[in-house]
Write an enzyme that holds these catalytic residues in place. Structure first.
Site, PDB file in Angstrom:
ATOM      1  CE  LYS A  97      -4.292  -1.881   1.769  1.00  7.47           C
ATOM      2  NZ  LYS A  97      -5.307  -1.920   2.825  1.00  7.47           N
ATOM      3  CE  LYS A 106     -10.917  -9.660  -1.040  1.00  7.92           C
ATOM      4  NZ  LYS A 106     -12.062  -8.840  -0.637  1.00  7.92           N
ATOM      5  CE  LYS A 160     -15.547  -3.606   3.757  1.00 12.25           C
ATOM      6  NZ  LYS A 160     -14.123  -3.389   4.071  1.00 12.25           N
TER       7      LYS A 160
HETATM    8  P1  ATP Z   1     -11.330  -3.893   1.433  1.00 14.14           P
HETATM    9  O1  ATP Z   1     -11.358  -3.719  -0.051  1.00 14.14           O
HETATM   10  O2  ATP Z   1     -11.439  -2.626   2.211  1.00 14.14           O
HETATM   11  O3  ATP Z   1     -10.234  -4.789   1.929  1.00 14.14           O
HETATM   12  P2  ATP Z   1     -13.136  -6.124   1.579  1.00 14.14           P
HETATM   13  O4  ATP Z   1     -14.353  -6.168   0.743  1.00 14.14           O
HETATM   14  O5  ATP Z   1     -11.966  -6.984   1.181  1.00 14.14           O
HETATM   15  O6  ATP Z   1     -12.719  -4.612   1.756  1.00 14.14           O
HETATM   16  P3  ATP Z   1     -12.745  -6.583   4.407  1.00 14.14           P
HETATM   17  O7  ATP Z   1     -13.152  -5.448   5.317  1.00 14.14           O
HETATM   18  O8  ATP Z   1     -11.296  -6.751   4.058  1.00 14.14           O
HETATM   19  O9  ATP Z   1     -13.604  -6.476   3.047  1.00 14.14           O
HETATM   20  O10 ATP Z   1     -13.286  -7.924   5.022  1.00 14.14           O
HETATM   21  C1  ATP Z   1     -14.517  -8.043   5.682  1.00 14.14           C
HETATM   22  C2  ATP Z   1     -14.939  -9.494   5.659  1.00 14.14           C
HETATM   23  O11 ATP Z   1     -15.476  -9.822   4.370  1.00 14.14           O
HETATM   24  C3  ATP Z   1     -13.792 -10.475   5.885  1.00 14.14           C
HETATM   25  O12 ATP Z   1     -14.267 -11.505   6.730  1.00 14.14           O
HETATM   26  C4  ATP Z   1     -13.476 -10.992   4.511  1.00 14.14           C
HETATM   27  O13 ATP Z   1     -12.950 -12.313   4.535  1.00 14.14           O
HETATM   28  C5  ATP Z   1     -14.839 -10.980   3.841  1.00 14.14           C
HETATM   29  N1  ATP Z   1     -14.762 -10.785   2.388  1.00 14.14           N
HETATM   30  C6  ATP Z   1     -14.285  -9.690   1.764  1.00 14.14           C
HETATM   31  N2  ATP Z   1     -14.400  -9.816   0.426  1.00 14.14           N
HETATM   32  C7  ATP Z   1     -14.944 -11.034   0.195  1.00 14.14           C
HETATM   33  C8  ATP Z   1     -15.307 -11.759  -0.993  1.00 14.14           C
HETATM   34  N3  ATP Z   1     -15.124 -11.231  -2.200  1.00 14.14           N
HETATM   35  N4  ATP Z   1     -15.834 -12.986  -0.862  1.00 14.14           N
HETATM   36  C9  ATP Z   1     -16.022 -13.520   0.361  1.00 14.14           C
HETATM   37  N5  ATP Z   1     -15.707 -12.910   1.525  1.00 14.14           N
HETATM   38  C10 ATP Z   1     -15.174 -11.674   1.451  1.00 14.14           C
HETATM   39 MG    MG Z   2     -10.073  -6.909   2.289  1.00 15.22          MG
END
Ligand code: ATP
Ligand code: MG
Length: 327
Positions: free
Chosen positions: A111, A192, A195
């Site tokens: 990052k 993946k 968000k």
């Molecule tokens: P960021 O992009 O900010 O990392 P993120 O969508 O990856 O956001 P996190 O806050 O990192 O979300 O993770 C929150 C929860 O959602 C974690 O338990 C993570 O394993 C799950 N998660 C995130 N993205 C996915 C996905 N695409 N499929 C399944 N589980 C997910």
């Molecule tokens: Mg994440």
């Protein structure tokens, strides 16, 4: 099972991946106040951020957690910044961590390489995450690959603090999360769904996307060469992703779904129907909850009190051990 803790960072509007991969499992694991869920708003300050967006997303995420089935009477729902103990313990752990070990974190390297100026909060972030975990004496922490190194750090800090100042923290260990679906980006099924992707990212389904937007995103999803609808993530990542999404939404297996579908077009229609069957009631519950800010504020006040009472014995022990108050 002891204390458990799972937090989401308000880095963007929650996605279908967050719901199917994580939040849905959480609602099946509510065992009273010692199951803690919440929004880690302090973690959203590590990169360039918009203050109004962090505030808005924090409240939206709390309301969505409740809409998705978290019940304030069966678990602790809180916002990290409303429980000052996290920051207090963080500082004690800053005094335990070494600059060198933080600079070695892969996420920090990745990052920070992308930015002209790097906030020191980005370097400190894994230490705050350690504070989140150690504060509540969480023993088993479900972490995906991307958080494994940070959990290792939390362990190292707990062990170092305990051996230098006396037994204070439970040393946490990483456990494999309960298998939820791993949802891939609809436009790029090898990546993946996240968000923090651009708000307009066409391959990311947000939990509050209106139904026509959900349908359009799925209709435009990348599919694979050929016309067969088979579940094979290696050779058919796009089709397999849609099948996994349907399976997760309808509690079946992707292979079973595949046998009943004859074309990509039918696959996408089926996927949109399945996703909307989950998101439509969620949106309705969200609307009711969000329309009552007093209710949300009350839930968070109660959650912050519960969290503070759960964390304060550990913080008190740590302050005494490190020399801030009489032992
Ligand atoms: P960021 O992009 O900010 O990392 P993120 O969508 O990856 O956001 P996190 O806050 O990192 O979300 O993770 C929150 C929860 O959602 C974690 O338990 C993570 O394993 C799950 N998660 C995130 N993205 C996915 C996905 N695409 N499929 C399944 N589980 C997910
Ligand atoms: Mg994440």
């Amino acid at each position: 099972m002891g204390t458990t803790l799972s937090l989401v960072v308000p880095s963007g509007p929650l996605t279908l991946g967050n719901l199917l991969g994580a939040i849905r499992n959480w609602s099946g694991e509510q065992r009273g106040p010692e199951t803690l869920y919440g929004v880690a708003d302090l973690h959203a300050l590590t990169l360039e951020h918009d203050p109004a967006a962090v505030r808005r997303l924090t409240m939206e995420q709390v309301a969505l957690l409740i809409a998705a089935g978290l019940d304030p009477d069966r678990c602790t729902i809180f916002v990290q910044s409303q429980v000052p103990l996290h920051c207090e313990l963080h500082w004690l752990l800053e005094a335990t961590a070494y600059d060198g070990e933080l600079r070695r974190m892969i996420q920090f390297k990745e990052k920070s390489a992308k930015q002209a100026s790097v906030r020191s909060a980005l370097l400190a972030y894994p230490v705050l995450m350690a504070a989140d975990i150690l504060l509540y004496g969480v023993d088993a922490v479900p972490v995906g690959e991307d958080q494994r190194q940070h959990l290792e750090l939390a362990r190292d800090l707990a062990i170092r603090f305990n051996s230098r100042y006396g037994e204070t923290f439970v040393v946490p260990r990483a456990v494999t999360p309960a298998v939820g679906a791993r949802v891939m980006d609809l436009q790029d099924p090898e990546t993946k769904m996240s968000k923090s992707a651009a708000l307009a990212a066409p391959g990311v389904i947000r939990l509050l996307d209106p139904p026509d937007v959900v349908r359009r995103k799925i209709t435009r999803a990348t599919t694979d060469n050929g016309t067969d609808v088979v579940y094979d993530p290696a050779t058919k990542p796009g089709v397999s992703n849609l099948l996994s999404i349907i399976a997760a939404c309808t509690d079946t297996r992707p292979e079973e779904i595949a046998t009943g579908i004859g074309s990509y077009r039918q696959l996408k229609e089926c996927c949109a129907d399945a996703v909307l069957s989950v998101l439509t009631p969620l949106r309705q519950r969200y609307a009711t909850i969000a329309a009552d800010p007093g209710y949300l504020a009350g839930v968070l006040r109660h959650g912050a009190e519960l969290a503070a009472s759960l964390g304060s014995p550990t913080l008190a022990r740590a302050k005494a051990a490190i020399g801030l108050v009489p032992a």
